[in-house]
Each structure stands twice: as C-alpha cells, then as structure tokens.
Design a protein around this motif. Structure first.
Motif, PDB file in Angstrom:
ATOM      1  N   ASP A  44     -49.294 -32.273  66.022  1.00  0.00           N
ATOM      2  CA  ASP A  44     -49.472 -33.058  64.696  1.00  0.00           C
ATOM      3  C   ASP A  44     -49.104 -31.898  63.511  1.00  0.00           C
ATOM      4  N   ALA A  45     -49.167 -30.955  63.685  1.00  0.00           N
ATOM      5  CA  ALA A  45     -49.225 -30.134  62.529  1.00  0.00           C
ATOM      6  C   ALA A  45     -47.723 -29.712  62.280  1.00  0.00           C
ATOM      7  N   GLN A  46     -46.927 -29.783  63.368  1.00  0.00           N
ATOM      8  CA  GLN A  46     -45.607 -29.364  63.244  1.00  0.00           C
ATOM      9  C   GLN A  46     -44.681 -30.943  62.753  1.00  0.00           C
ATOM     10  N   LEU A  47     -45.314 -31.923  62.870  1.00  0.00           N
ATOM     11  CA  LEU A  47     -44.278 -33.036  62.243  1.00  0.00           C
ATOM     12  C   LEU A  47     -44.043 -33.065  60.843  1.00  0.00           C
ATOM     13  N   PRO A  48     -44.833 -32.779  59.809  1.00  0.00           N
ATOM     14  CA  PRO A  48     -44.419 -32.458  58.567  1.00  0.00           C
ATOM     15  C   PRO A  48     -43.253 -31.750  58.170  1.00  0.00           C
ATOM     16  N   ASP A  49     -42.931 -30.722  59.368  1.00  0.00           N
ATOM     17  CA  ASP A  49     -41.870 -29.664  59.124  1.00  0.00           C
ATOM     18  C   ASP A  49     -40.507 -30.432  58.990  1.00  0.00           C
ATOM     19  N   TYR A  50     -40.314 -31.372  59.701  1.00  0.00           N
ATOM     20  CA  TYR A  50     -38.987 -32.492  59.396  1.00  0.00           C
ATOM     21  C   TYR A  50     -38.955 -33.363  58.140  1.00  0.00           C
ATOM     22  N   ASP A  64     -30.421 -33.974  65.741  1.00  0.00           N
ATOM     23  CA  ASP A  64     -30.610 -32.651  65.916  1.00  0.00           C
ATOM     24  C   ASP A  64     -31.054 -31.934  64.723  1.00  0.00           C
ATOM     25  N   PHE A  65     -32.285 -31.289  64.548  1.00  0.00           N
ATOM     26  CA  PHE A  65     -32.640 -30.549  63.550  1.00  0.00           C
ATOM     27  C   PHE A  65     -32.141 -29.012  63.510  1.00  0.00           C
ATOM     28  N   ALA A  66     -31.763 -28.569  62.384  1.00  0.00           N
ATOM     29  CA  ALA A  66     -31.397 -27.106  62.346  1.00  0.00           C
ATOM     30  C   ALA A  66     -32.423 -26.539  61.363  1.00  0.00           C
ATOM     31  N   ARG A  67     -32.596 -25.090  61.726  1.00  0.00           N
ATOM     32  CA  ARG A  67     -33.456 -24.480  60.805  1.00  0.00           C
ATOM     33  C   ARG A  67     -32.692 -23.151  60.326  1.00  0.00           C
ATOM     34  N   ASP A  92     -36.809 -29.701  68.343  1.00  0.00           N
ATOM     35  CA  ASP A  92     -35.838 -30.045  67.306  1.00  0.00           C
ATOM     36  C   ASP A  92     -34.806 -31.289  67.729  1.00  0.00           C
ATOM     37  N   ILE A  93     -35.039 -31.911  68.493  1.00  0.00           N
ATOM     38  CA  ILE A  93     -34.025 -32.757  69.159  1.00  0.00           C
ATOM     39  C   ILE A  93     -34.875 -34.021  69.166  1.00  0.00           C
ATOM     40  N   PHE A  94     -34.407 -35.366  68.679  1.00  0.00           N
ATOM     41  CA  PHE A  94     -35.105 -36.520  68.836  1.00  0.00           C
ATOM     42  C   PHE A  94     -34.069 -37.742  68.940  1.00  0.00           C
ATOM     43  N   VAL A  95     -34.649 -38.687  69.645  1.00  0.00           N
ATOM     44  CA  VAL A  95     -33.769 -39.881  69.768  1.00  0.00           C
ATOM     45  C   VAL A  95     -34.224 -41.150  69.183  1.00  0.00           C
ATOM     46  N   ALA A  96     -33.336 -42.192  68.912  1.00  0.00           N
ATOM     47  CA  ALA A  96     -33.801 -43.581  68.680  1.00  0.00           C
ATOM     48  C   ALA A  96     -32.929 -44.331  69.792  1.00  0.00           C
ATOM     49  N   GLU A  97     -33.615 -44.435  70.785  1.00  0.00           N
ATOM     50  CA  GLU A  97     -32.704 -45.043  72.345  1.00  0.00           C
ATOM     51  C   GLU A  97     -32.482 -46.308  71.864  1.00  0.00           C
TER      52      GLU A  97
END
Length: 557
Positions: free
Chosen positions: A464-470, A521-524, A509-514
């Motif tokens: 939950d703490a990591q979600l706002p990073d995106y 893909d998110f980049a840092r 850092d990779i999510f899908v909307a199936e």
C-alpha cells in the motif's frame, strides 16, 4: 475486420488549424514513419490542403527502392468500395432506388436473398456493413488463396447467397463484409447491363478525369507496381469477376487518386459530384461505427473526417478527407500491411499533425524471459494446434501437419514468421502468464495453452505504501495521455475521455489491464523514482514522461 476496445482507441480530432505541407515536408514525414521498417514497404503519398497539392514517395530501404513514376498504379483494395457507393448514390439521386429498399430490388428477378424473421436486407445495410452477411463464408474455399477472388463465378455467388442463413436482424450489428459488397457490385452491374469496370469508367472515372485508373483493362502508359508481402517476397495481383470487382478490384495511380479526393472535397466539379456528396452523409451509427455509404465517419468537436483503408495480397491504401477544411490524404503502398495495422494511423496524422504518426517496425531481439514464457503447446479457436519452441536465442512455430518456421521479433513487440505473412502478438495476463493472438489473412484468432504452464517466480505485489509512487499524469501524444491513480487499494489507469480500468501487477513496475490487452511498464531514474511509463497494446508502443497529479478522484482529462 476485428473491432478492438483499447486505451488509445479514441479518435480525437478537434478543430485543428489549417497547415501547409510541401513535397519535402511530406517526404520527411514518410521517412520518419517508414525508414528502416522491417517490411521494406514503399509508399506513395499525396496531401491536398486548400487546393495546394504535395506528393512524395519513400521506400523503407533506400538501397532497394523500387521504380516509381506518375504512371505507376497500385491496387487500392477496399477503397474501391467507396467508388461502388458513388455508383449506387447516382441511382438513388435519380430516384430509381432508395437506401431502405431491399437489395433484391437491384438483383436479377428470382435471385434468392437471405432474410431474418421477414426482415429483408436493405441497400443501406449493405453499404454500412450491417446486413448480417458474414465477413467469412465457411463454405467458400478459393482455388488459389494468393488470388482469392479469381476463381469466383456468378454461379458461386448466387449459390452462396442462397445458402446464407442470417443469425441476427439486419441493421442490428456492425460486421465488415466483403461478400455483402460483392453482392452490391454484381447487382449494380446487372442493373446497368454492363460490367463493373465499364460502368465505373462511364459514371465516375471519366467525369473526374481519372484516365489511369482501371480494373482489368490497363491503359497502355500505366504500369502496375509489383506487390509484396510484409516479408519482402513478391505477391501476385488480385483478379476479380467482371461484375464483382466493386469489392476491391480497382488499380489507380497517385495522381488519379488525388483527383478522386478533389471530387470528394467538391473542388473538382463533375456530373458525379452530387453522388459523391451523398455518400458522405451519415446513414447508420451501429456498435460505435458511424457510417456514410462505405465511408467511415469520425466525428469529434463538430469535425467530421471520412476515411477508408484498403489492402490486397500485396498492396495497402488509405484515403481520408475533411471536406470543411478542404484537406485530403492519399497513401498507396506496394506492400500489404493489413496484419500490422495498415496505413490508417499515419493517414490520420497527415490529416491532423497533432496525432501520432507511428514508428517504423524494426527487427530486434526478444527478451529471453518472454520467449521462455511463450514456449509451449496451444490451440487456436477453430481447433488448429500450434507449438512454439526454442531455437538458439529465438522462437519457432509449427502448426499441426505443417513445417516448422523461424520467427523474427520487432520493435512493436510482435513475433513474425520469416517465410510468410502473419503476426504472433504476445498477450500478458493478470496472473503474469502469456497467451497470444494470431493474425493472418485479415483475421485475428486467440490461442489457448493446452500444456502445463512453465514454472514462474512468485508474483510480485506492491505494498500500500508503494502504490502512490506510480501516481501521476503521463502524456503519450499531444491529445492523449494516461492518468494513474489509486482507488480501492489498487492501481488504476484512465485514458483521456475513457473509463478507468484496474491494473494487475505482474512483476516489479509492470502492470496489465487484461480486459483490453494492455501492458504498462514503469521506468525509474537513477534515484529509484518513477519518471515515465511505456504502454504496449495491440502492436503499438507509446511512451510518456510523468507529470505530477494532485487530484484524488478519476476524471476525464
């Protein structure tokens, strides 16, 4: 033609300022889109802007540029349908026929035509692809698949038409149908008592001065460009029965197609002008498809764009115009690009430069993890078995009872056989595994794995703490972007003017909307902060840098 709902489907064509484009500008745009493209395609382009015409010609590989001059003709494929619609519109203008008349009224007496619960197919339903006549006829098998219409006879058409059983009310659903347009082509020719090419030359080509456009009778000064498959191999031209060519049998030069667009814009006046104008009027709006008479009408902010694409075995085409802005585009290619999305995206870019032009598909190397995840046995819808195997650092494919073929991989994320025209598009699922869609011959078929899944590492889940990073706004084009936000303890995405969708994490850092076949893909940066994302969907790759979003609720932006 398959209809996709996807994050970047929305066609946003607002009122854009007029622009002037020179020959050199157009060539630069063509080069940027096609230079280095793995297909090797050559493309001839023309743009009309308020009476000023720019033309250019570019080959993906300048070292193997094919010969082209003003007398080079290309097969325009289904763009022919818009010309067939003009012939119909002339009949309507003389009150001989109406759009709500049964198509049987145009056919020879005694012709058996399918109906559904007493509802006969109308002329209007034919030219809006809502007739219910299916896109594919399972009982018709062309003698030569590389020239699929050459063997069709009048008897074949009448027998198939009599055998068709409609499964729904005509007008209730949109389904692109070549067989339906063959029926109209045949009907118009029989009604006129002359073959389609003669009718077209008398009623449309002659009045517009299109003297280098033809179906079978080639003008002596004209030469047909050699067609190609996307793997660079030569493809044969397509042949049609003289009365059935209105589905896709026209060949034309760039100069003649620009004359055609002048006719559609109303700047080249002729006897056919009223009929051309009539074809542009909206006839139906079904399943999200706004249709004139064989024209796809894209409407946004009181702006209307009429478009049509075409493809045969070895050629591709696009025409589009904005009548109010007096702007039109013609694209003709000596390569069939239908399995790769066609020329539509680039054509719309030339009509509205704020839209993405797309990028060349360059050959590259697939990630080893992707190949590992895909290797296995599958079954296509319809029953054909397919096995994907490792070979060195690449992938091979073998269908039941067929040879094994090596596959290439391109920058759009698609695998493709080197020896024939098809595309294998990997599809990431919410559980982290892969399936794929198989594209060939204008169709798209899903593949289901039939052997055990390969072993995978445990699925990564953000805290939950990591979600706002995106969270943030990620513009992808001047008129389209993604908004990433947190709702109900999950990451969500919303495209411009589209509904929000939940995202499933598949690895860090990779999510899908199936449900829409999208991977994000998110980049840092070097400090570990999320700074950008890449959207991969349906053969397109779009990238956007992050902008901070301070809102807390999803919104259409």
């Amino acid at each position: 033609m398959k209809v996709w709902f996807w994050l970047v489907l929305a066609v946003v064509l607002g009122t854009s300022p007029a622009f002037a484009i020179s020959d050199s500008d157009l060539k630069a745009a063509l080069s940027q889109r096609f230079s280095g493209d793995r297909t090797g395609a050559c493309v001839a382009a023309g743009v009309i802007d308020n009476g000023i015409v720019a033309t250019a010609y570019v080959c993906a590989d300048p070292k193997s540029a094919r010969s082209f001059d003003e007398h080079t003709a290309f097969e325009i494929g289904s763009v022919t349908k818009t010309m067939t619609a003009a012939l119909l519109a002339e009949l309507i203008a003389t009150h001989d026929i109406a759009l709500d008349d049964p198509i049987a009224k145009l056919l020879p007496p005694g012709t058996s035509v399918p109906s559904f619960n007493g509802h006969e197919i109308t002329v209007g339903e034919i030219v809006t692809h809502t007739s219910g006549i299916p896109a594919n006829l399972p009982d018709y098998h062309p003698p030569d698949p590389s020239n699929p219409y050459a063997g069709a006879t009048e008897r074949d058409l009448l027998d198939i038409l009599a055998a068709i059983k409609l499964t729904r009310e005509p007008g209730s659903k949109w389904e692109y149908s070549n067989p339906a347009m063959i029926v109209l082509s045949y009907a118009l020719a029989k009604r006129a008592g002359k073959n389609y090419e003669t009718l077209l030359r008398e009623r449309l080509l002659g009045p517009l001065g299109m003297n280098e456009t033809y179906v079978a009778t080639r003008p002596p000064q004209v030469h047909l460009a050699q067609g190609h498959y996307p793997n660079g191999e030569a493809a044969p031209p397509w042949d049609f029965h003289p009365d059935m060519a209105g589905v896709g049998g026209v060949r034309a030069t760039l100069a003649d197609m620009l004359r055609y667009m002048e006719g559609e814009l109303g700047t080249r006046d002729s006897a056919i002008t009223p009929a051309l104008t009539l074809t542009q009027q909206e006839v139906a709006y079904v399943d999200g498809h706004r249709m004139g008479m064989n024209w796809n009408l894209l409407v946004m902010n009181r702006h209307t764009i009429a478009t049509h694409e075409g493809a045969t075995g070895g050629y591709s085409s696009f025409v589009g115009f904005d009548r109010n802005a007096k702007r039109a585009v013609v694209l003709l290619s000596d390569t069939s690009l239908v399995t790769l999305g066609g020329l539509g995206q680039f054509g719309l870019h030339l009509l509205d430069p704020s839209r993405s032009a797309g990028e060349p598909r360059t050959a590259t190397t697939a990630d080893a993890k992707l190949i590992d995840a895909l290797v296995g046995k599958y079954r296509l819808r319809g029953g054909l078995g397919i096995e994907l195997r490792h070979k060195d650092s690449g992938l091979t494919i073998q269908a039941d009872g067929q040879s094994e073929f090596e596959m290439g991989y391109d920058s759009a994320g698609d695998f493709y056989p080197h020896r024939f025209d098809a595309v294998l598009r990997p599809k990431r699922k919410a559980d982290g595994t892969y399936g794929f869609t198989w594209f060939q011959g204008g169709g798209a078929v899903e593949a289901n794995r039939i052997d055990p899944l390969p072993a995978t590492a445990s699925k990564w889940m953000p805290t939950d703490a990591q979600l706002p990073d995106y969270v943030g706004l990620y513009p992808l084009t001047p008129k389209f972007g993604l908004r990433i936000f947190v709702a109900d303890g999950r990451l969500n995405v919303q495209g411009t003017n589209q509904r929000p969708l939940k995202l499933a994490p598949v690895e860090q850092d990779i999510f899908v909307a199936e449900q829409v076949g999208a991977e994000i893909d998110f980049a840092r940066d070097s400090g570990g902060k999320i700074v950008a994302l890449t959207l991969r969907q349906n053969g397109q790759v779009l990238k956007g840098e992050r902008e901070q979003d301070t809102t807390t609720e999803p919104a259409n932006r």
